[in-house]
Design a protein around this motif. Structure first.
Motif, mmCIF file in Angstrom:
data_model
loop_
_atom_site.group_PDB
_atom_site.id
_atom_site.type_symbol
_atom_site.label_atom_id
_atom_site.label_comp_id
_atom_site.label_asym_id
_atom_site.label_seq_id
_atom_site.Cartn_x
_atom_site.Cartn_y
_atom_site.Cartn_z
ATOM 1 N N LEU A 94 -22.169 62.008 112.607
ATOM 2 C CA LEU A 94 -21.447 62.392 111.398
ATOM 3 C C LEU A 94 -19.953 62.221 111.607
ATOM 4 O O LEU A 94 -19.236 61.736 110.735
ATOM 5 N N GLU A 95 -19.504 62.604 112.796
ATOM 6 C CA GLU A 95 -18.080 62.465 113.085
ATOM 7 C C GLU A 95 -17.671 61.001 113.065
ATOM 8 O O GLU A 95 -16.581 60.659 112.615
ATOM 9 N N LEU A 97 -19.080 58.737 111.212
ATOM 10 C CA LEU A 97 -19.045 58.389 109.798
ATOM 11 C C LEU A 97 -17.740 58.858 109.157
ATOM 12 O O LEU A 97 -17.131 58.143 108.360
ATOM 13 N N ILE A 98 -17.326 60.048 109.527
ATOM 14 C CA ILE A 98 -16.086 60.582 108.980
ATOM 15 C C ILE A 98 -14.909 59.694 109.373
ATOM 16 O O ILE A 98 -14.053 59.371 108.559
ATOM 17 N N ASN A 100 -15.116 56.616 109.995
ATOM 18 C CA ASN A 100 -15.275 55.402 109.201
ATOM 19 C C ASN A 100 -14.658 55.595 107.817
ATOM 20 O O ASN A 100 -13.916 54.750 107.334
ATOM 21 N N VAL A 101 -14.957 56.712 107.210
ATOM 22 C CA VAL A 101 -14.400 56.987 105.882
ATOM 23 C C VAL A 101 -12.879 56.995 105.947
ATOM 24 O O VAL A 101 -12.206 56.428 105.085
ATOM 25 N N THR A 104 -11.679 53.521 106.233
ATOM 26 C CA THR A 104 -11.849 52.827 104.953
ATOM 27 C C THR A 104 -10.761 53.244 103.982
ATOM 28 O O THR A 104 -10.221 52.427 103.235
ATOM 29 N N LEU A 105 -10.470 54.518 104.033
ATOM 30 C CA LEU A 105 -9.421 55.053 103.162
ATOM 31 C C LEU A 105 -8.086 54.386 103.495
ATOM 32 O O LEU A 105 -7.342 53.956 102.603
ATOM 33 N N GLU A 109 -5.896 51.825 101.072
ATOM 34 C CA GLU A 109 -4.494 52.041 100.737
ATOM 35 C C GLU A 109 -3.595 50.982 101.374
ATOM 36 O O GLU A 109 -2.381 51.092 101.332
ATOM 37 N N MET A 114 -10.016 46.180 107.869
ATOM 38 C CA MET A 114 -11.300 46.469 108.509
ATOM 39 C C MET A 114 -12.158 45.216 108.489
ATOM 40 O O MET A 114 -12.249 44.547 107.468
ATOM 41 N N ASP A 116 -15.817 43.333 108.477
ATOM 42 C CA ASP A 116 -17.106 43.674 107.868
ATOM 43 C C ASP A 116 -17.943 44.481 108.850
ATOM 44 O O ASP A 116 -18.652 45.410 108.491
ATOM 45 N N LYS A 119 -17.090 48.070 108.943
ATOM 46 C CA LYS A 119 -17.441 48.799 107.728
ATOM 47 C C LYS A 119 -18.778 49.525 107.826
ATOM 48 O O LYS A 119 -19.039 50.449 107.084
ATOM 49 N N PHE A 120 -19.591 49.067 108.736
ATOM 50 C CA PHE A 120 -20.915 49.684 108.829
ATOM 51 C C PHE A 120 -21.129 50.433 110.135
ATOM 52 O O PHE A 120 -22.250 50.768 110.493
ATOM 53 N N PHE A 123 -23.192 53.731 110.047
ATOM 54 C CA PHE A 123 -24.573 53.495 109.674
ATOM 55 C C PHE A 123 -25.326 52.791 110.797
ATOM 56 O O PHE A 123 -26.458 53.118 111.105
ATOM 57 N N TYR B 3 -23.106 35.736 103.117
ATOM 58 C CA TYR B 3 -24.282 36.231 103.830
ATOM 59 C C TYR B 3 -25.558 35.984 103.033
ATOM 60 O O TYR B 3 -25.569 36.118 101.820
ATOM 61 N N LEU B 11 -26.256 43.092 109.337
ATOM 62 C CA LEU B 11 -24.896 43.599 109.420
ATOM 63 C C LEU B 11 -24.852 45.082 109.056
ATOM 64 O O LEU B 11 -24.200 45.886 109.721
ATOM 65 N N ALA B 12 -25.586 45.416 108.014
ATOM 66 C CA ALA B 12 -25.498 46.788 107.502
ATOM 67 C C ALA B 12 -26.548 47.713 108.101
ATOM 68 O O ALA B 12 -26.513 48.914 107.886
ATOM 69 N N VAL B 46 -20.320 43.012 100.031
ATOM 70 C CA VAL B 46 -20.274 43.748 101.296
ATOM 71 C C VAL B 46 -19.606 45.104 101.083
ATOM 72 O O VAL B 46 -20.125 46.155 101.500
ATOM 73 N N GLN B 50 -21.266 48.903 101.242
ATOM 74 C CA GLN B 50 -20.728 49.983 102.080
ATOM 75 C C GLN B 50 -20.607 51.266 101.273
ATOM 76 O O GLN B 50 -21.026 52.335 101.710
ATOM 77 N N PHE B 54 -22.562 54.845 101.841
ATOM 78 C CA PHE B 54 -21.828 56.106 101.977
ATOM 79 C C PHE B 54 -22.497 57.183 101.128
ATOM 80 O O PHE B 54 -22.825 58.259 101.605
ATOM 81 N N LEU B 80 -13.360 58.175 98.133
ATOM 82 C CA LEU B 80 -13.397 58.246 99.593
ATOM 83 C C LEU B 80 -12.972 59.621 100.085
ATOM 84 O O LEU B 80 -13.570 60.176 101.004
ATOM 85 N N LEU B 87 -18.630 65.121 103.739
ATOM 86 C CA LEU B 87 -19.066 64.937 105.117
ATOM 87 C C LEU B 87 -18.630 66.110 105.977
ATOM 88 O O LEU B 87 -19.378 66.571 106.841
#
Lengths: 254, 254
Positions: A94-95, A97-98, A100-101, A104-105, A109, A114, A116, A119-120, A123, B3, B11-12, B46, B50, B54, B80, B87
DNA sequence: TATTGACATTGACGTTACGTATAAGTTTAT
DNA sequence: ATAAACTTATACGTAACGTCAATGTCAATA
């Protein structure tokens, strides 16, 4: 204390239908049935339900749970310790994933970029864990139990800053690797520079370095489907090229 | 980068069937279809995938996800940040569950005892969160937005030791409450002692105490089904008795 | 005492998010 | 050239319940 379906369902935070279903599939039978046909649950059932929900939370199928609970010499304490480990793993994931978020954020901005692949991350980690049962043992036997475990641990413990560093390093490594691959000579200067960057990159994940382990990983990149896909993503043959370069770098190409 | 189904699925970390299903329900359509009818995904897909994963990770239904993503003025950054919050909540809940496992372990080894109520702590928390949509607003409006939020926060931040203390306090409170209830007089010494223990217990969850809030909570215990069940578990009428005692204790019974 | 409302029962069909099987065409590697 | 690995669509299967429907039970109240 005795409970009817409704009482127990409220206590546990599940629906009464769920309890009837659990009765139906035989995973949780009521202690007794009263004269009007009502299900009455007792202490044993409460405890058993708790167990069931623990496992359910971890994504174990009811079928599987049933099997585990019907084993006669079922060790509750051991199971609980196992629970805890799994939950801690889940927390670590989970951490990830966090993180990752957050990455991504930052990318959304415009602060960073990132791949591809990245990005995963969260997961994929999950998938890797799920596939552990299938491939896990095999890989661990081949490349060392601790190598894998420590790698994960160290990654989890990384700070934001370290994470940024290692990501930058990886990007540089991949760029040079690609350039070297186009040159075609795994013994050339560029390829050897890539191998060295790869060593540096590994250093972020490993607690100690050895030529043998480095070479082992390079071989793994080719042999294991999942890693091969990762490296061949941009250009096929990259995994093989990297392996050759690293084998030369480590002097394990004899 | 383009892809095919297989490439993207690897990938995912999902199956190709999943991608075909996502196409079928219109949640993720390929960028184009090539001359042989193959699905080809591009950069947009892609990123969209993602996003989908999420939300899926958070247990949102695909139907709901589709809605969210098709809203024209969809704010990615806001979504996000929302992700991150969710999360973090999930992580806190996981930590609660871990504590539960540890408590259960201690109980299994005979070091402590656990009430049936406690046995489902982690799970119930989850249910409460799920029910927030239904009852949440209502309760918050009735009893104050911050009261609820802070209570959760403080609970999450509790150390093992504090947790043990508060559990012991609650046990003492419940024992005295039961004894007082049998006496039948909410203005009596025992009942007022129970009300005082209840105040102490609340202090563990609240950052500040007020008579009004205390009385409000006591009223909630009777009015809200979920709390009523909790207090009436052993003996019916307990919620009402506690309310009366607290109203007298706080002087809000006029 | 009759009734109301909350609870219980057993079917039985519906739902979500895919897994799995089949038959047939396409691409890639040797 | 032929196998291996990929793709397609169609279609039925599945897990873990949700959601009626029809009917029976129980405690409280008018």
């Amino acid at each position: 204390m005795e409970y009817t379906v409704q009482k127990l369902s409220r206590l546990a935070g599940i629906s009464s239908r769920t309890l009837r279903y659990y009765d139906e599939i035989g995973i949780l039978k009521p202690a007794r049935i009263n004269s009007s046909g009502y299900r009455i649950y007792g202490q044993n059932e409460v405890d058993r339900l708790q167990q069931i929900l623990f496992y359910r939370e971890l994504g174990v199928s009811l079928d599987h749970i049933k099997e585990m609970l019907t084993v006669p010499d079922f060790d509750r304490a051991a199971a609980l310790r196992c629970h805890r480990e799994k939950l801690l793993e889940k927390k670590a994931q989970l951490e990830l994933l966090i993180m990752n978020v957050e990455k991504t954020l930052a990318a959304a901005e415009g602060r960073t970029k990132m791949s591809d692949q990245e990005k995963f991350q969260g997961f994929k980690q999950k998938m890797i864990e799920e596939n552990e049962e299938k491939y896990g043992k095999e890989i661990r036997e081949k490349y060392g139990e601790e190598t894998v475990a420590r790698s994960n641990q160290k990654f989890m413990a990384m700070t934001e800053e370290q994470y940024a560093e290692v990501t930058a390093l990886e990007a540089r490594f991949r760029a040079i690797l690609e350039e070297a691959r186009q040159g075609g000579d795994p013994a050339g200067a560029l390829a050897q520079q890539a191998a060295d960057l790869h060593r540096q990159w590994l250093a972020y994940y490993w607690s100690e370095y050895s030529k043998e382990a480095h070479a082992g990983v390079a071989r793994m990149y080719v042999e294991d489907e999942r890693f091969k896909v990762y490296y061949d993503r941009t250009q096929p043959g990259t995994a093989e090229f990297l392996r050759e370069a690293v084998l030369i770098y480590t002097g394990m190409n004899a």
